[in-house]
Design a protein around this motif. Structure first.
Motif, PDB file in Angstrom:
ATOM      1  N   ALA A   1       0.825  -1.212   0.000  1.00  0.00           N
ATOM      2  CA  ALA A   1       0.000   0.000   0.000  1.00  0.00           C
ATOM      3  C   ALA A   1       0.855   1.255   0.000  1.00  0.00           C
ATOM      4  CB  ALA A   1      -0.927  -0.022   1.218  1.00  0.00           C
ATOM      5  N   ALA A   2       1.902   1.273   0.835  1.00  0.00           N
ATOM      6  CA  ALA A   2       2.730   2.476   0.961  1.00  0.00           C
ATOM      7  C   ALA A   2       3.484   2.762  -0.326  1.00  0.00           C
ATOM      8  CB  ALA A   2       3.704   2.315   2.131  1.00  0.00           C
ATOM      9  N   LYS A   3       4.081   1.744  -0.924  1.00  0.00           N
ATOM     10  CA  LYS A   3       4.879   1.976  -2.127  1.00  0.00           C
ATOM     11  C   LYS A   3       3.998   2.331  -3.324  1.00  0.00           C
ATOM     12  CE  LYS A   3       8.693   1.529  -0.079  1.00  0.00           C
ATOM     13  NZ  LYS A   3       9.442   2.762   0.246  1.00  0.00           N
ATOM     14  N   THR A   4       2.764   1.906  -3.315  1.00  0.00           N
ATOM     15  CA  THR A   4       1.845   2.317  -4.377  1.00  0.00           C
ATOM     16  C   THR A   4       1.396   3.753  -4.154  1.00  0.00           C
ATOM     17  OG1 THR A   4       1.063   0.046  -4.683  1.00  0.00           O
ATOM     18  CG2 THR A   4      -0.331   1.821  -5.525  1.00  0.00           C
ATOM     19  N   ALA A   5       0.921   4.052  -2.942  1.00  0.00           N
ATOM     20  CA  ALA A   5       0.376   5.381  -2.659  1.00  0.00           C
ATOM     21  C   ALA A   5       1.417   6.473  -2.793  1.00  0.00           C
ATOM     22  CB  ALA A   5      -0.233   5.407  -1.252  1.00  0.00           C
ATOM     23  N   THR A   6       2.665   6.161  -2.460  1.00  0.00           N
ATOM     24  CA  THR A   6       3.702   7.188  -2.475  1.00  0.00           C
ATOM     25  C   THR A   6       4.430   7.291  -3.809  1.00  0.00           C
ATOM     26  OG1 THR A   6       5.333   5.660  -1.538  1.00  0.00           O
ATOM     27  CG2 THR A   6       4.079   7.005   0.009  1.00  0.00           C
ATOM     28  N   ASN A   7       4.012   6.502  -4.778  1.00  0.00           N
ATOM     29  CA  ASN A   7       4.649   6.569  -6.091  1.00  0.00           C
ATOM     30  C   ASN A   7       3.664   6.876  -7.220  1.00  0.00           C
ATOM     31  OD1 ASN A   7       7.721   5.692  -6.103  1.00  0.00           O
ATOM     32  ND2 ASN A   7       6.706   4.475  -4.523  1.00  0.00           N
ATOM     33  N   LEU A   8       2.478   7.346  -6.851  1.00  0.00           N
ATOM     34  CA  LEU A   8       1.499   7.712  -7.871  1.00  0.00           C
ATOM     35  C   LEU A   8       1.863   8.994  -8.607  1.00  0.00           C
ATOM     36  CD1 LEU A   8      -1.946   6.969  -6.163  1.00  0.00           C
ATOM     37  CD2 LEU A   8      -0.823   5.657  -7.976  1.00  0.00           C
TER      38      LEU A   8
END
Length: 297
Positions: free
Chosen positions: A178-185
Motif C-alpha cells: 500500500a505504501a509503495k503504491t500510494a507514495t509513487n502515484l
C-alpha cells in the motif's frame, strides 16, 4: 492524506525535496477506508512518530537478542516537516528558512551515529549475527510490488525490523504494497499537473506576489536555486529566512497552495479506479499504526 504538492519527499517537478527529514509521502486522495468515513489528515509530526516508534521497537528487539541498538531521539515538530515544491508554513519559515540548519544537524548526527560504530567494533562472527538479528540476513524474505507507471520496488525484511513492523503495522507485506503504491502515484500525473492552466495561472500569481516582495522568481525552485550554496554568502541565514518566508506568505495570499493541493486531489481521484484499494489500505494501516505507536511509546 498530506498533499505531496505542499509537503513531499519524491522526485520530479512538483516534488523537490528540501532540507528536512524524508520519508514516504502519499499523494493527496480522498480515500476513506471501507465504511469508515473520511479520516483526518496525517501530519508530518505523526509520520515522524511512526518512524521513531519503529526504531524504538527495533531497539527493544535487538537488546533482547543481546545487541546494542540506539533508536535516537524523536524528531521535533520543526525537524519533522519536509519542504516540498512549495513551502506554505510561514511560521516555520521564519524559524528555519528552508531548513538548512536542521539539515546540518541531521548530517552531524549521522556522523556520530553509535550504531555503525558499535557494529564496526564487533568481531566478524558477532557482526554476522548482528545482521541476522537486525534484518534477517541473507535468509530474509523479499517483499516486492509493481510500482505505478512501471518498475518493481523491493526490500528485504526479517529479524527485528520485521518484528517492529509486525507490531506497528500488523501486516508488513500489506503495508509495503500500500505504501509503495500510494507514495509513487506522482509519476502518473505530475507532468500533466505542472502544465495544467490552473496550476500555471496560480504559479504566475505567486510569482507576482514574490516580485512585489522583492524576489523576482518565476517558480519556487528558481527562488531556492538563487540561494548561494558556497562561499561566505552561503552562511547568510537571514537571507534564507527572508526568501523562505516570502515564498510561504505568497503561497497563501496568491492561492497557489490552495490551487495546487486541489488540483493534485483531482488528479489522484482520477486514478482511484485503478489504485483506490491501495490508497484506502494506506490510509487505514497508517491510522491504525498511529494508535499503536501512541500506546507503545
Amino acid at each position: 492524506m498530506t498533499s505531496t504538492f505542499v509537503r513531499a519527499c519524491a522526485v520530479a517537478l512538483v516534488l523537490m525535496t528540501a532540507a528536512t527529514g524524508c520519508a514516504d509521502r502519499p499523494a493527496t486522495g480522498t480515500g476513506t477506508g471501507t465504511g469508515t468515513g473520511p479520516r483526518p489528515e496525517v501530519s508530518d509530526t505523526e509520520r515522524a512518530l511512526l518512524r521513531h516508534t519503529e526504531q524504538v521497537l527495533v531497539e527493544r528487539c535487538m537488546r533482547a537478542k543481546g545487541f546494542s541498538y540506539r533508536a535516537g531521539a524523536r524528531p521535533t515538530p520543526d525537524e519533522s516537516l519536509t519542504v516540498g515544491y512549495l513551502l506554505t508554513d510561514a511560521a516555520w519559515a521564519r524559524r528555519n528558512g528552508y531548513g538548512s540548519r536542521i539539515a546540518a544537524r541531521v548530517l552531524a548526527a549521522r556522523k556520530t551515529d553509535p550504531n555503525p560504530l558499535y557494529v564496526d567494533g564487533l568481531p566478524p562472527e558477532r557482526r554476522a549475527a548482528y545482521r541476522r538479528a537486525l534484518d534477517g540476513g541473507a535468509g530474509a524474505r523479499t517483499l516486492s510490488v509493481e510500482a505505478p507507471g512501471g518498475g518493481t520496488i523491493g526490500r528485504r525484511l526479517g529479524g527485528c525490523e520485521e518484528t517492529a513492523q509486525n507490531r506497528l503495522y500488523g501486516d508488513p507485506a500489506a503495508w509495503f504494497r500500500a505504501a509503495k503504491t500510494a507514495t509513487n502515484l506522482t509519476r502518473l500525473y505530475v507532468s500533466k499537473l505542472s502544465r495544467d492552466p490552473e496550476f500555471t495561472s496560480a504559479q504566475a500569481a505567486w510569482a507576482a506576489c514574490m516580485r512585489r516582495a522583492g524576489h523576482p522568481y518565476a517558480t519556487p525552485s528558481a527562488a531556492r536555486d538563487a540561494l548561494p550554496t558556497s562561499g561566505p554568502e552561503a552562511t547568510d541565514f537571514a537571507a534564507e529566512v527572508r526568501l523562505a518566508t516570502a515564498e510561504a506568505e505568497c503561497a497563501g495570499s496568491s492561492g497557489f497552495a490552495r490551487t495546487g493541493t486541489a488540483l493534485e486531489r483531482r488528479y489522484v481521484d482520477g486514478l482511484r479506479g485503478e489504485y483506490g484499494d491501495e490508497l484506502d489500505a494506506y490510509a487505514r494501516l497508517e491510522h491504525e499504526a498511529l494508535v499503536r505507536a501512541r500506546s507503545l511509546t
